[in-house]
Every structure is written in C-alpha cells, then in structure tokens.
Design an enzyme around this catalytic site. Structure first.
Site, PDB file in Angstrom:
ATOM      1  N   ASP A  66       0.844  -1.189   0.000  1.00 26.23           N
ATOM      2  CA  ASP A  66       0.000   0.000   0.000  1.00 26.23           C
ATOM      3  C   ASP A  66       0.885   1.246   0.000  1.00 26.23           C
ATOM      4  OD1 ASP A  66       0.782  -1.004   2.509  1.00 26.23           O
ATOM      5  OD2 ASP A  66      -1.000  -0.281   3.534  1.00 26.23           O
ATOM      6  N   GLU A 102      12.604   1.403   7.397  1.00 22.77           N
ATOM      7  CA  GLU A 102      11.538   0.567   6.845  1.00 22.77           C
ATOM      8  C   GLU A 102      11.795   0.204   5.384  1.00 22.77           C
ATOM      9  OE1 GLU A 102       6.685   1.035   6.332  1.00 22.77           O
ATOM     10  OE2 GLU A 102       7.975   2.776   6.169  1.00 22.77           O
TER      11      GLU A 102
END
Length: 598
Positions: free
Chosen positions: A344, A550
């Site tokens: 996403d 991340e």
C-alpha cells in the site's frame, strides 16, 4: 560500487526502455460493475470506540492542519475513562466555527487519553543475550560483526508486553490482547503486524531467540482462533482484512531450528482454518483455460468499504475527487484490499499509475499471494505428515500440486520469462468463472513477478516448457529491477512507496533466497551480490542516521526510501531480520570492506 556479477544495471530515469502497459484504462472501467458479488465482501462492523476515535481524528485534522499530521495516532489512543464519559466531554468542546480551538483540544486529549503506544510497554525478551553462542559464524569482519550485534540488540528496543489495563479493561483500547509478548516493527507501527512477523522471526532465529520467535507465532495463531484468520495487525480497526499469509512459513522455519513438534501440532488445525479463509468465496476466483480446464486461485479482498480508520482523513481526501457515493465506497474497498496486500500503495494495483482513485486490487489475481498460498499448502502437507495425519497430508499435497499448475498456467509468460499478475475481465454475468486470455496479463515489471522463485516454482513437473531457473535468472538480470543498492519494487516512479526507487527488505529476501536455493551456481552468485548491496546500503544508512529503516532508495548506497502516505519510519523489524538472515547465509569475510565505495 562493489564488483557485480550482474551484466548491466538499468536506470528507469534514463533508459529508453518502456514496459508494456497494463490492460487499457477503458477496458478496466467496466471491471467493478462486472465482478461477481464476492468482490463486494461482507463488511465487518467497526467498534464504537474506533468510530469515536475516527471522529476525534477528523476534529484534530481540522484544528491542527495537515502539516505533519498522522491520522493513525488518534485511533491508537487508549481511553482513561469510559467511552460514554469521553464522548460527552468531546461533545461539550467549544466549536463555534466548526473547529475546536487548539488549546481546548490539547487539554481534552491530555485529560481523557493515554499516549499512543502506552498500551504496550517495553520489556526485554527473556532469551536475549548480548552475544549469543554461535551468532553469525560466517561474519569475520570486525566492523560488520560489531554492527550486526547492534542490529541484534534492537530486538530489545522493539520488544513489548501489553500494559495490565489492556486485559483488565479491553473496552478502553483499540489494541487487541495477545497471549504473549510481541515484536513491533517500530515508530508509528506500535503493534504486531502479520507479514512483518515472518522476517522478524527469521532475524530472531539468527539471533538464537527461539522462544521469542515461538511467542510471536503463538500470538498470530491466537488471532486465527478468535477471528478465523490472522489480522493485518493487532488493533480493533484491522479486523476487516488480513495480510500476505506467511504463518505456515514462520512455523516451518521455527521447526527447522527447534524441532518443536508440539508447536506444529498446536498450529495445524489453525492453519487449516486460515487456509479455508483464503479459499473462501471472499478470495477465491476460478479461471478457465484452453480445453475447459479450470483453476482456482486467490485474490486480495478486504471486508470493508469505508475509510480505513487508521487513515480515514487521508482516504476521505482521496475520495473527494469522486462524484458518487458508490464510487467512493468502491475506492474505500480497494484501499483496504490493497492494504491487505501489504503493497500500500503501488502502480501495480492501478489502471492509471498517476491516479490513486483507479485502484482495482480486487480485479487482479496476484502472483505472490498465490505463491504464498501454494507454500502454505505444501507446509500443511508436511506438518500433517509429521503429526501422522496422512489423509490431510495427501489432500494438501494434491492441493499444492494443483495450485502449482495454476500458477504456471495463469501467470507464467514465456516471452518475458516471468510470472505476471492477471487482470480479471468478466465475459458474462451468467458465468461463474473467467476465461483466461493472454492479453489480460499485466506486462509491467514488478519485483513480485519473481517471488515464485522463493517457492521453487521454476521447476514445474506439469509443463515441459514451463519456467526454468536459467530463464528467470536472465529475465531478472535484464528486467531493470537490479539497482546499485538492491532490487527496486517497480520501474515506475509514481511517488507511491511500493514503486521505484524504493526497495523493501521482504522482496530482497524472497528473491535472494529463491536464487540461492535454486541449485544454479550462477543464480547463487547473483543472490550473494544482491545481498551484499542490500547489507551495504543498510549499514551506510545506519551509520549516518543511527537507525534501521523501513525501506531504502536502491538508486544509491545508503539512501533512505520515501513516498507514500506517511513519513519514513525507523526501527525496523523486517529490515533487521533480513540483514541478520543475509549475514547468516552469506557471511562477510574479514578482507571484504563494508563501506559503500568498496
């Protein structure tokens, strides 16, 4: 840049290469209307607490403005008092102009809520030691070893146990109570996430933290017990969707290290339940190929058609461009379904890569999801055999073989030597299946096109001219995905985080491990080269920022990734896990430098 075994590095910004486009936009405009009823899956009701916190989130945006605003923070706030009392106090706030004054809002939040994340408290894992016996034996370089021990030590920073109040007064929290302590990804991700946990476990196993790894797996099993599937994350607002199903893979990796048959026996009935969820009418799609042969595959399809509570104000802003309530409902459904994919967001799911409102995730059968379910079926067959259940073992062995044939039949493209996502175009409302057509494959290049390497899908027994590792290897080398610091997610720079130039730890790991285990020396050499690039970029970014990230920008060593709907996050569970897993597999010799320009 280090010496490479890759023949060339493709730069999407400068190359004249243009990937084939996805199905035409005009064709895709009819998809939503022509999909079967399963595409509009039943909506799981939200809780009164989540609904109220969403209202607070909207009020906070109106008061504070969008600069630096994180909507997730507000749905993570634990209450200090009963919801009815907090709602009454909220209703009494002054808002003559429709906006609560900032001092009043701040006072209200301080008085009635705990801090976001305070429902979990830091707790060092019981099996953590500063330098485990047998830790990364192939890592000989002192600088790399010292850094690896720092990454190992981050498990202490990411380990949590739930605050006492979560079990005592669950109605005050959106956090869902789990039986054991947890490893969180980091930063705004203050709770357990499903597919993140696989790579955290891979790192924990490299860190010899076997009990912590088992505890993570048991937490996820408890979610299946309660909800019938593993939630996207352990919050009340995630009960409407899952994430890439990798729990059986977690159990398998733990078993390979510990031979814990008790955990396997505990897991098996719950993995059967999860398999049923992913093959229910919500997710299942039937495709007919030549000569009438039908294949069953799965897609992402969230049980939700409203703004995602953790991103409600963002989703409402995206939907404001649409004119009808039906269009908005469909967009909300697609946004949640894309969140279920873990990607996403990405041009992979859009009919127009520059317009998020053209998401059509439920109209796509994804290569990687079906690879994961194939692996789940193979794992269940193995576990059932281990426990003496030959009937279940044989049944799931047959199911895995059938899915493997389907993966080759529907996704494999012999011109590109890749597996391609398949777009669903309905022929007739009366048909219960889709007719396979070659031009419905998405010819755009994504890292997911190579995820079947991870499950060994290059060696299909069903098709003599099926995928071969040599073909896939050459295709990957020529794809444009291989960049100086790792594998890019796509070739298109859309500003979405699951697109170029970002690289993500899970994708690096699956492709590298697939190449390394393929039996081809050339493929293993490429796998090690990619792993070296990835390790170097993680090391360089860590030395510059003091944190693991991340995602990373793979255009240059040491660059941090960006884009997407929230600012870049640190911590970071799956990045830590993949670095440790790579160092365990490939090591680092004492005479090999770690710096970017080595």
């Amino acid at each position: 840049m280090p010496q490479c075994v890759v023949s060339s590095i493709h730069n999407p910004k400068t190359s004249s290469y243009k990937p084939p486009s996805a199905p035409p936009v005009l064709l895709l405009l009819v998809i939503a209307a022509m999909l079967p009823a399963a595409a509009s899956a039943a909506v799981v009701a939200t809780t009164p607490l989540v609904a109220f916190l969403q209202r607070l989130q909207s009020a906070a945006l109106a008061t504070l403005g969008s600069d630096g605003f994180d909507p997730k923070l507000y749905v993570d706030l634990p209450l200090k008092r009963n919801l009815s009392e907090v709602e009454a106090a909220f209703a009494a706030l002054p808002n003559v102009t429709g906006v609560v004054p900032a001092p009043e809002l701040e006072r209200f939040v301080d008085e009635y809520f705990g801090a976001a994340g305070s429902d979990l408290v830091q707790a060092a894992p019981a099996d953590f030691v500063a330098e485990p016996e047998g830790f990364l034996p192939k890592v000989k370089h002192p600088k790399v070893r010292a850094w690896a021990l720092e990454v190992h030590a981050l498990w202490k920073n990411l380990s949590r146990r739930e605050a006492d109040d979560v079990k005592e007064r669950p109605e005050l929290h959106t956090l869902l109570s789990l039986p054991g302590s947890v490893i969180v990804p980091g930063s705004r991700f203050r709770e357990v996430y499903y597919w993140d946990s696989y790579w955290s476990i891979r790192g924990l196993l490299a860190s010899k933290m076997y009990e912590t790894a088992k505890e993570i797996a048991r937490n996820l099993l408890s979610l299946i017990e309660k909800y019938g599937f593993v939630l996207n994350g352990a919050r009340a607002y995630y009960t409407n969707r899952s994430q890439p199903p990798l729990l059986s893979s977690m159990i398998l990796e733990i078993y390979k290290k510990t031979h814990d048959l008790k955990l396997v026996k505990q897991s098996l009935p719950l993995l059967l339940k999860e398999h049923k969820f992913w093959n229910s009418e919500i997710h299942k799609v039937t495709i007919q190929v030549a000569r009438g042969k039908k294949h069953s595959l799965s897609r992402y399809n969230a049980m939700w058609n409203n703004p995602r509570p953790e991103s409600a104000t963002t989703d409402e802003e995206s939907a404001s461009k649409l004119s009808t309530a039906a269009q908005k409902k469909n967009l909300y459904h697609q946004l949640a379904s894309t969140a279920e994919s873990g990607w996403d967001f990405s041009s992979r799911w859009m009919s127009n890569s520059s317009d998020l409102t053209t998401l059509e995730t439920t109209s796509i059968i994804p290569v990687d999801l079906n690879a994961f379910i194939y692996k789940m079926e193979s794992d269940i067959a193995f576990f059932a055999k281990l426990t003496g259940d030959s009937v279940t073992s044989e049944s799931f062995l047959a199911a895995s073989k059938a899915r493997r044939v389907a993966i080759t039949s529907i996704f494999w493209n012999s011109q590109k030597d890749q597996w391609l996502d398949y777009w669903l175009i309905k022929k007739s409302n009366s048909e219960e299946f889709y007719q396979w057509e070659a031009h419905h494959q998405n010819h755009n290049i994504f890292a997911s096109n190579f995820v079947p390497l991870w499950i060994g899908a290059y060696s299909s027994d069903a098709y003599k001219d099926g995928p071969k590792v040599e073909k896939v290897l050459k295709s990957l080398q020529n794809s444009g995905l291989l960049q100086p610091a790792g594998i890019a997610t796509s070739l298109t720079n859309t500003g979405q985080q699951w697109d170029f130039p970002n690289g993500w730890a899970p994708l690096q790991h699956m492709i590298v491990e697939g190449l390394a285990n393929s039996g081809s020396e050339e493929a293993r050499s490429l796998a090690e080269d990619i792993a070296v690039r990835w390790i170097r970029t993680n090391y360089a970014a860590y030395k510059k920022t003091g944190a693991m990230h991340e995602k990373y920008d793979v255009e240059a060593c040491g660059k941090i990734g960006g884009g997407g709907e929230y600012k870049p996050q640190t911590g970071f569970g799956w990045s830590n896990g993949v670095v440790l897993a790579f160092l365990e597999e490939f090591g680092w010799p004492h005479d090999k430098e770690i710096d970017c320009d080595s």
